[in-house]
Design a protein around this motif. Structure first.
Motif, PDB file in Angstrom:
ATOM      1  N   GLY A  28     -66.559  44.181-112.016  1.00 32.91           N
ATOM      2  CA  GLY A  28     -65.606  43.899-111.266  1.00 32.91           C
ATOM      3  C   GLY A  28     -65.793  42.202-110.987  1.00 32.91           C
ATOM      4  N   LEU A  29     -66.764  41.732-110.865  1.00 30.80           N
ATOM      5  CA  LEU A  29     -66.882  40.459-110.558  1.00 30.80           C
ATOM      6  C   LEU A  29     -66.762  39.748-111.830  1.00 30.80           C
ATOM      7  CD1 LEU A  29     -69.773  40.267-108.026  1.00 30.80           C
ATOM      8  CD2 LEU A  29     -67.555  40.063-107.553  1.00 30.80           C
ATOM      9  N   SER A  30     -66.890  40.320-112.975  1.00 30.75           N
ATOM     10  CA  SER A  30     -66.633  39.367-114.307  1.00 30.75           C
ATOM     11  C   SER A  30     -65.016  39.481-114.336  1.00 30.75           C
ATOM     12  CB  SER A  30     -67.099  40.187-115.591  1.00 30.75           C
ATOM     13  OG  SER A  30     -68.485  40.266-115.470  1.00 30.75           O
ATOM     14  N   ALA A  31     -64.376  40.547-113.891  1.00 27.99           N
ATOM     15  CA  ALA A  31     -62.856  40.401-113.817  1.00 27.99           C
ATOM     16  C   ALA A  31     -62.519  39.412-112.740  1.00 27.99           C
ATOM     17  CB  ALA A  31     -62.178  41.760-113.606  1.00 27.99           C
ATOM     18  N   VAL A  32     -63.078  39.296-111.800  1.00 30.33           N
ATOM     19  CA  VAL A  32     -62.652  38.259-110.753  1.00 30.33           C
ATOM     20  C   VAL A  32     -62.822  36.706-111.525  1.00 30.33           C
ATOM     21  CG1 VAL A  32     -63.406  37.038-108.816  1.00 30.33           C
ATOM     22  CG2 VAL A  32     -63.266  39.400-108.653  1.00 30.33           C
ATOM     23  N   MET A  33     -63.951  36.502-112.295  1.00 27.99           N
ATOM     24  CA  MET A  33     -64.084  35.305-112.774  1.00 27.99           C
ATOM     25  C   MET A  33     -63.057  35.032-113.829  1.00 27.99           C
ATOM     26  SD  MET A  33     -68.238  34.805-113.166  1.00 27.99           S
ATOM     27  CE  MET A  33     -68.527  36.339-114.000  1.00 27.99           C
ATOM     28  N   ALA A  34     -62.653  36.111-114.432  1.00 26.69           N
ATOM     29  CA  ALA A  34     -61.643  35.721-115.705  1.00 26.69           C
ATOM     30  C   ALA A  34     -60.275  35.603-115.061  1.00 26.69           C
ATOM     31  CB  ALA A  34     -61.629  37.000-116.633  1.00 26.69           C
ATOM     32  N   ALA A  35     -59.928  36.361-114.008  1.00 27.24           N
ATOM     33  CA  ALA A  35     -58.665  36.129-113.222  1.00 27.24           C
ATOM     34  C   ALA A  35     -58.488  34.889-112.714  1.00 27.24           C
ATOM     35  CB  ALA A  35     -58.554  37.251-112.242  1.00 27.24           C
ATOM     36  N   LYS A  36     -59.735  34.319-112.196  1.00 28.24           N
ATOM     37  CA  LYS A  36     -59.612  32.933-111.632  1.00 28.24           C
ATOM     38  C   LYS A  36     -59.388  31.877-112.629  1.00 28.24           C
ATOM     39  CE  LYS A  36     -60.551  29.578-108.544  1.00 28.24           C
ATOM     40  NZ  LYS A  36     -59.418  29.342-107.572  1.00 28.24           N
ATOM     41  N   ALA A  37     -60.131  32.107-113.612  1.00 26.66           N
ATOM     42  CA  ALA A  37     -59.997  30.988-114.906  1.00 26.66           C
ATOM     43  C   ALA A  37     -58.499  31.046-115.500  1.00 26.66           C
ATOM     44  CB  ALA A  37     -60.872  31.575-115.965  1.00 26.66           C
TER      45      ALA A  37
ATOM     46  N   LEU B  65     -70.061  36.854-102.686  1.00 26.47           N
ATOM     47  CA  LEU B  65     -70.395  36.172-103.853  1.00 26.47           C
ATOM     48  C   LEU B  65     -68.857  36.211-104.671  1.00 26.47           C
ATOM     49  CD1 LEU B  65     -71.828  35.076-106.363  1.00 26.47           C
ATOM     50  CD2 LEU B  65     -72.443  37.492-106.953  1.00 26.47           C
ATOM     51  N   ALA B  66     -68.078  37.248-104.260  1.00 25.64           N
ATOM     52  CA  ALA B  66     -66.480  37.226-104.856  1.00 25.64           C
ATOM     53  C   ALA B  66     -65.954  36.165-104.421  1.00 25.64           C
ATOM     54  CB  ALA B  66     -65.910  38.589-104.538  1.00 25.64           C
ATOM     55  N   LEU B  67     -66.022  35.846-103.242  1.00 26.04           N
ATOM     56  CA  LEU B  67     -65.264  34.783-102.672  1.00 26.04           C
ATOM     57  C   LEU B  67     -65.876  33.451-103.236  1.00 26.04           C
ATOM     58  CD1 LEU B  67     -65.057  35.750 -98.714  1.00 26.04           C
ATOM     59  CD2 LEU B  67     -63.325  35.745-100.412  1.00 26.04           C
ATOM     60  N   GLU B  68     -67.261  33.451-103.693  1.00 26.30           N
ATOM     61  CA  GLU B  68     -67.644  31.897-104.246  1.00 26.30           C
ATOM     62  C   GLU B  68     -67.157  32.017-105.476  1.00 26.30           C
ATOM     63  OE1 GLU B  68     -71.823  30.685-105.828  1.00 26.30           O
ATOM     64  OE2 GLU B  68     -71.896  32.200-104.010  1.00 26.30           O
ATOM     65  N   LEU B  69     -67.063  33.156-106.302  1.00 29.59           N
ATOM     66  CA  LEU B  69     -66.421  33.120-107.750  1.00 29.59           C
ATOM     67  C   LEU B  69     -65.031  32.866-107.708  1.00 29.59           C
ATOM     68  CD1 LEU B  69     -68.764  35.983-109.039  1.00 29.59           C
ATOM     69  CD2 LEU B  69     -68.966  33.310-109.520  1.00 29.59           C
ATOM     70  N   GLY B  70     -64.149  33.094-106.751  1.00 27.81           N
ATOM     71  CA  GLY B  70     -62.879  32.769-106.894  1.00 27.81           C
ATOM     72  C   GLY B  70     -61.823  33.667-106.011  1.00 27.81           C
ATOM     73  N   ALA B  71     -62.345  34.628-105.438  1.00 27.14           N
ATOM     74  CA  ALA B  71     -61.484  35.639-104.690  1.00 27.14           C
ATOM     75  C   ALA B  71     -60.878  34.747-103.589  1.00 27.14           C
ATOM     76  CB  ALA B  71     -62.203  36.690-104.443  1.00 27.14           C
ATOM     77  N   SER B  72     -59.836  35.421-103.222  1.00 25.24           N
ATOM     78  CA  SER B  72     -59.152  34.531-102.063  1.00 25.24           C
ATOM     79  C   SER B  72     -59.178  35.293-100.774  1.00 25.24           C
ATOM     80  CB  SER B  72     -57.381  34.488-102.401  1.00 25.24           C
ATOM     81  OG  SER B  72     -56.772  35.684-102.715  1.00 25.24           O
ATOM     82  N   HIS B  73     -59.330  36.655-101.013  1.00 22.78           N
ATOM     83  CA  HIS B  73     -59.593  37.509-100.129  1.00 22.78           C
ATOM     84  C   HIS B  73     -60.772  38.721-100.410  1.00 22.78           C
ATOM     85  CE1 HIS B  73     -55.574  36.162 -99.389  1.00 22.78           C
ATOM     86  NE2 HIS B  73     -55.780  36.341 -98.108  1.00 22.78           N
ATOM     87  N   ALA B  74     -61.709  39.198 -99.730  1.00 22.74           N
ATOM     88  CA  ALA B  74     -62.360  40.191 -99.714  1.00 22.74           C
ATOM     89  C   ALA B  74     -62.458  41.143 -98.636  1.00 22.74           C
ATOM     90  CB  ALA B  74     -63.955  39.535 -99.836  1.00 22.74           C
ATOM     91  N   PHE B  75     -62.158  42.466 -98.844  1.00 26.52           N
ATOM     92  CA  PHE B  75     -62.022  43.423 -97.922  1.00 26.52           C
ATOM     93  C   PHE B  75     -63.285  44.313 -97.954  1.00 26.52           C
ATOM     94  CE2 PHE B  75     -57.403  42.351 -98.327  1.00 26.52           C
ATOM     95  CZ  PHE B  75     -57.209  41.996 -96.899  1.00 26.52           C
ATOM     96  N   ASP B  76     -63.721  44.786 -96.747  1.00 22.90           N
ATOM     97  CA  ASP B  76     -64.770  45.858 -96.566  1.00 22.90           C
ATOM     98  C   ASP B  76     -63.987  47.287 -96.452  1.00 22.90           C
ATOM     99  OD1 ASP B  76     -66.595  47.908 -95.773  1.00 22.90           O
ATOM    100  OD2 ASP B  76     -67.550  46.663 -94.426  1.00 22.90           O
ATOM    101  N   PRO B  77     -64.084  48.198 -97.551  1.00 18.01           N
ATOM    102  CA  PRO B  77     -63.041  49.440 -97.347  1.00 18.01           C
ATOM    103  C   PRO B  77     -63.559  50.282 -96.120  1.00 18.01           C
ATOM    104  CG  PRO B  77     -64.572  49.561 -99.376  1.00 18.01           C
ATOM    105  CD  PRO B  77     -64.809  48.286 -98.715  1.00 18.01           C
ATOM    106  N   PHE B  78     -64.848  50.300 -95.897  1.00 15.70           N
ATOM    107  CA  PHE B  78     -65.439  51.273 -94.789  1.00 15.70           C
ATOM    108  C   PHE B  78     -65.133  50.595 -93.322  1.00 15.70           C
ATOM    109  CE2 PHE B  78     -68.501  52.135 -98.136  1.00 15.70           C
ATOM    110  CZ  PHE B  78     -67.958  53.438 -98.781  1.00 15.70           C
ATOM    111  N   ASN B  79     -64.676  49.331 -93.347  1.00 15.87           N
ATOM    112  CA  ASN B  79     -64.506  48.902 -91.828  1.00 15.87           C
ATOM    113  C   ASN B  79     -63.393  48.042 -91.684  1.00 15.87           C
ATOM    114  OD1 ASN B  79     -67.176  49.164 -90.423  1.00 15.87           O
ATOM    115  ND2 ASN B  79     -67.961  48.090 -92.286  1.00 15.87           N
ATOM    116  N   THR B  80     -62.211  48.704 -92.438  1.00 14.72           N
ATOM    117  CA  THR B  80     -60.851  48.140 -92.559  1.00 14.72           C
ATOM    118  C   THR B  80     -60.134  49.249 -92.077  1.00 14.72           C
ATOM    119  OG1 THR B  80     -61.306  46.454 -94.168  1.00 14.72           O
ATOM    120  CG2 THR B  80     -58.981  46.797 -93.675  1.00 14.72           C
TER     121      THR B  80
END
Length: 372
Positions: free
Chosen positions: A204-213, A231-246
Motif C-alpha cells: 500500500g505504501l509503495s502505491a502511495v509513493m508511486a501516486a505521489k510521484a 509514515l503515509a503522510l510523510e511519503l505524500g498522502a494528503s489524508h490518513a484515516f483510522d478505520p476503527f476510530n472514524t
C-alpha cells in the motif's frame, strides 16, 4: 563462465507446513541453459512467503524467498546480456513464450501459478541438494532466494547499477513492484486524479509513493496503525484515516472527495474493506484488488451494485509489471528522490529469518530484508 563443481551454500529450508525454517548447507549444480547463479546479498520477506509456509500447498522440502538481490557468479550457455559480476534484482518467473508474455504482459503469464508457486523444474539435470544428497525444491518464483546463493533465469533477472544499495533492492522484484505497479500500470493513475489506498503495508505504501510521484491529489490512506498512518503522510498522502476510530469512514472520505475518488486500491483482501472502497469511488472508477483473501471470501457487491455504481473491479498480479522495464523505472524515481522505498525497510541478519517472518506477521516491520 561456469565452474563444473557444485556451489556450496546455505539456505533456509522449509521441511514442514508451518515451519520453522532451518538454516542448512546445500549444494547447487552449475547454471545451465538460460539459468544464472546469483550470490544473494539481500532478500525481502513477503507476506506470500508466510502464506506458502503456512497454508498454500507448495512441494516440500523447499527453499522459499522471492525478493532477492545480489551479484551474478556464473551464467548458462544460453544467457545473453548478463555476465558474472553484474548486480541484479530477481523478480517473478514467466514462461517468455505464451500469448501474454509475447505481448509484454509477463505478470499475466499463462504459467504463472506452476512456474512461481510450484518451483519450476531446473534446466536439464540441474539440482539443489541438502548435505545428505536429497533433492530440495528450488526456483520458487524463479529464484528461491532464502539462501546465500540462488539459481534464477535470465527472464526474471534484472541488471541494476553498481552504485545502488544492492542489499535493499530485492523487494523491488515483488512487493514494492506490486504496489507501485498497481498505481502506475494497473489503474493508470494520472496527475490531478484522486486515489484511496486501503492498507498501509509495504504494498500500500509503495502505491502511495508511486501516486505521489505521478502528482495524484487528494491521496488518501486508510490504515489502523498510527505509525503507518504517520509514515503515509510523510511519503505524500494528503489524508490518513483510522478505520476503527472514524465514526463513518465512507462519509469522512466523501468529505474530502464529495464525488468520490477516481480510483482506489485494496491491499487487505477483506470483504468489508472492499465494500467501503466501492462506496468511495466515483462512477467510472476502478478498484484494484491485490490483497490475499480468504479462499471462501466473496466480493461484497451484487451485479446490480456494480452496474449502478459503474465501478470496475481489477484483480492485480505483480502490479501488471514487466520487471525488465519497471524495476529501472522505480530506480530512476528513487534517484530523483521521488520513490524513497528504503524508508519501508527493516534489516535482519539472514540467520534471524524466523524472527523476520514473525515481524512480517505481527506488523512490527513493514518490509523486513534479510542481509547476507
Amino acid at each position: 563462465i561456469n565452474s563444473i563443481q557444485p556451489t556450496q551454500a546455505k539456505a533456509a529450508v522449509l521441511r514442514a507446513v508451518g515451519g520453522p525454517f532451518s538454516i542448512e548447507p546445500i549444494r547447487i549444480s552449475p547454471p545451465k541453459g538460460d539459468e544464472v547463479l546469483v550470490r544473494i546479498v539481500g532478500v525481502g520477506v513477503c507476506h506470500t512467503d508466510v502464506v506458502c509456509r503456512d497454508s498454500f500447498p507448495v512441494p516440500l522440502p523447499i527453499i522459499l524467498g522471492h525478493e532477492g538481490s545480489g551479484v551474478i557468479e556464473a551464467v548458462g550457455d544460453q544467457v545473453t546480456g548478463l555476465k558474472p559480476g553484474d548486480h541484479v534484482v530477481l523478480s517473478f518467473n514467466s514462461c517468455g513464450h505464451c500469448y501474454n508474455c509475447g505481448h509484454d504482459e509477463p505478470a499475466s503469464c499463462l504459467q504463472m501459478l506452476p512456474l512461481n508457486f510450484g518451483g519450476a523444474e531446473r534446466a536439464a539435470d540441474g539440482t539443489i541438494e541438502d548435505d545428505q544428497g536429497a533433492a530440495v525444491r528450488g526456483l520458487f518464483f524463479g529464484q528461491s532466494s532464502f539462501g546465500s546463493y540462488a539459481i534464477a533465469r535470465a527472464v526474471n533477472t534484472v541488471k541494476v547499477d553498481d552504485d545502488l544499495p544492492l542489499a535493499l533492492l530485492g523487494p523491488l522484484g515483488c512487493g514494492i513492484q506490486t504496489g507501485a505497479g498497481a498505481a502506475m500500470n494497473s489503474l493508470g493513475l494520472q496527475g490531478g486524479q484522486s486515489f484511496i489506498v486501503f492498507g498501509g503495508g509495504a504494498v500500500g505504501l509503495s502505491a502511495v509513493m508511486a501516486a505521489k510521484a505521478l502528482g495524484v491529489s487528494p491521496l488518501i490512506v486508510v490504515e489502523p496503525n498510527e505509525a503507518r498512518r504517520a509514515l503515509a503522510l510523510e511519503l505524500g498522502a494528503s489524508h490518513a484515516f483510522d478505520p476503527f476510530n472514524t465514526e463513518d469512514l465512507v462519509a469522512s472520505i466523501r468529505e474530502v472527495v464529495p464525488a468520490g475518488a477516481n480510483h482506489a486500491l485494496d491491499t487487505t483482501g477483506l470483504p468489508k474493506v472492499i465494500a467501503n472502497a466501492i462506496d468511495c469511488i466515483m462512477s467510472g472508477g476502478k478498484l484494484g484488488l491485490l490483497g490475499m483473501a480468504n479462499p471462501e471470501a466473496n466480493v461484497p457487491a451484487t451485479l446490480l451494485d456494480l452496474l449502478s455504481k459503474n465501478v470496475t473491479l481489477k484483480p492485480i498480479t505483480e502490479g501488471d509489471a514487466n520487471p525488465q522495464e519497471f524495476i529501472p523505472r522505480m530506480l530512476a524515481l528513487y534517484r530523483e528522490g521521488k520513490f524513497p522505498f528504503d524508508k519501508l525497510i527493516t534489516t535482519f541478519p539472514f540467520e534471524h529469518i524466523n524472527e523476520a517472518m514473525e515481524a512480517t506477521e505481527s506488523g512490527k516491520a513493514i518490509k523486513p530484508v534479510l542481509t547476507l
